[in-house]
Design a protein around this motif. Structure first.
Motif, PDB file in Angstrom:
ATOM      1  N   GLU A 123       0.832  -1.209   0.000  1.00 45.70           N
ATOM      2  CA  GLU A 123       0.000   0.000   0.000  1.00 45.70           C
ATOM      3  C   GLU A 123       0.865   1.257   0.000  1.00 45.70           C
ATOM      4  O   GLU A 123       0.346   2.360  -0.207  1.00 45.70           O
ATOM      5  CB  GLU A 123      -0.946   0.005   1.211  1.00 45.70           C
TER       6      GLU A 123
ATOM      7  N   ASP B 173       2.191   2.708  -5.698  1.00 51.87           N
ATOM      8  CA  ASP B 173       0.993   2.892  -6.514  1.00 51.87           C
ATOM      9  C   ASP B 173       0.774   1.706  -7.461  1.00 51.87           C
ATOM     10  O   ASP B 173       1.509   0.719  -7.423  1.00 51.87           O
ATOM     11  CB  ASP B 173       1.084   4.222  -7.282  1.00 51.87           C
ATOM     12  N   ASP B 174      -0.240   1.835  -8.313  1.00 58.18           N
ATOM     13  CA  ASP B 174      -0.577   0.742  -9.230  1.00 58.18           C
ATOM     14  C   ASP B 174       0.564   0.391 -10.182  1.00 58.18           C
ATOM     15  O   ASP B 174       0.749  -0.776 -10.523  1.00 58.18           O
ATOM     16  CB  ASP B 174      -1.826   1.098 -10.053  1.00 58.18           C
TER      17      ASP B 174
ATOM     18  N   LEU C  62       8.252   7.925  -8.171  1.00 59.27           N
ATOM     19  CA  LEU C  62       7.537   8.099  -6.897  1.00 59.27           C
ATOM     20  C   LEU C  62       7.999   9.372  -6.179  1.00 59.27           C
ATOM     21  O   LEU C  62       7.323   9.847  -5.274  1.00 59.27           O
ATOM     22  CB  LEU C  62       7.802   6.917  -5.963  1.00 59.27           C
TER      23      LEU C  62
END
Length: 196
Positions: free
Chosen positions: A63, A66-67, A183
């Motif tokens: 979590e 991200d995807d 990120l």
């Protein structure tokens, strides 16, 4: 909650299991669908209590990304998958990130050949100064955490094996580096490249 937690004692990178959990996460399951996949379908092929504990750890760990990261975990080659999982582990557990900064990177700079258990004890003593809760960890928890951290570093190819614990200078895959840069997480990238 303090700086450090012992949650990672539930497991190392667990690459095959992480790929399954990442795929499940990408499907945006309801809680009922999640429980069904973990407990009824038993996608992790573990006893129920172990499956729940490991799935919870892997989900919390992943979590933090991200995807795009989940898709790399599911579909990229093993090296990239392991490095993305290491990045997620560092983002999830400050204990791993600080160990890589304070012990692993320092040992590389000193041209040490391998990690030693003695370093873990002194590292935890430092952690106690930053977070009082570490003092309450049982000796068995401390031992388990050491085993898990060593296994994580070996799975990500930062150590040659869990037995010898020989230091292997990090070689970050370009796909993994690009993803961590995307990120915007310079701190995790510094840990993974063994910088201060």
């Amino acid at each position: 909650m303090g700086l450090y937690n012992a949650e990672i004692s539930a497991g190392s990178l667990m690459i095959p299991e992480s790929r399954k959990v990442a795929a499940l996460m990408l499907s945006r399951p309801t809680q009922a669908q999640w429980d069904d996949a973990i407990e009824v379908e038993n996608i992790l092929q573990k006893k129920p209590a172990t499956a729940r504990r490991q799935a919870r750890l892997l989900r919390r760990r992943m979590e933090t990304i991200d995807d795009a990261g989940l898709e790399l975990i599911v579909g990229a080659e093993a090296e990239v998958c392991a490095q993305i999982l290491l990045a997620a582990s560092i983002r999830h557990s400050r204990l791993i990130g600080d160990f890589m900064r304070d012990v692993y990177a320092a040992d590389l700079r000193k041209l040490e050949k391998s990690l030693g258990h003695r370093q873990w004890d002194s590292f935890l003593a430092e952690c106690e100064h930053r977070d009082e809760a570490v003092k309450t960890w049982a000796q068995t928890t401390r031992e388990k955490l050491f085993q898990v951290v060593v296994r994580i570093l070996a799975e990500a190819k930062y150590l040659d094996s869990t037995r010898r614990m020989g230091l292997t200078p990090p070689m970050l895959h370009p796909k993994a580096r690009a993803y961590i840069q995307q990120l915007g997480d310079a701190e995790t990238l510094a840990r993974m490249e063994a910088q201060r």
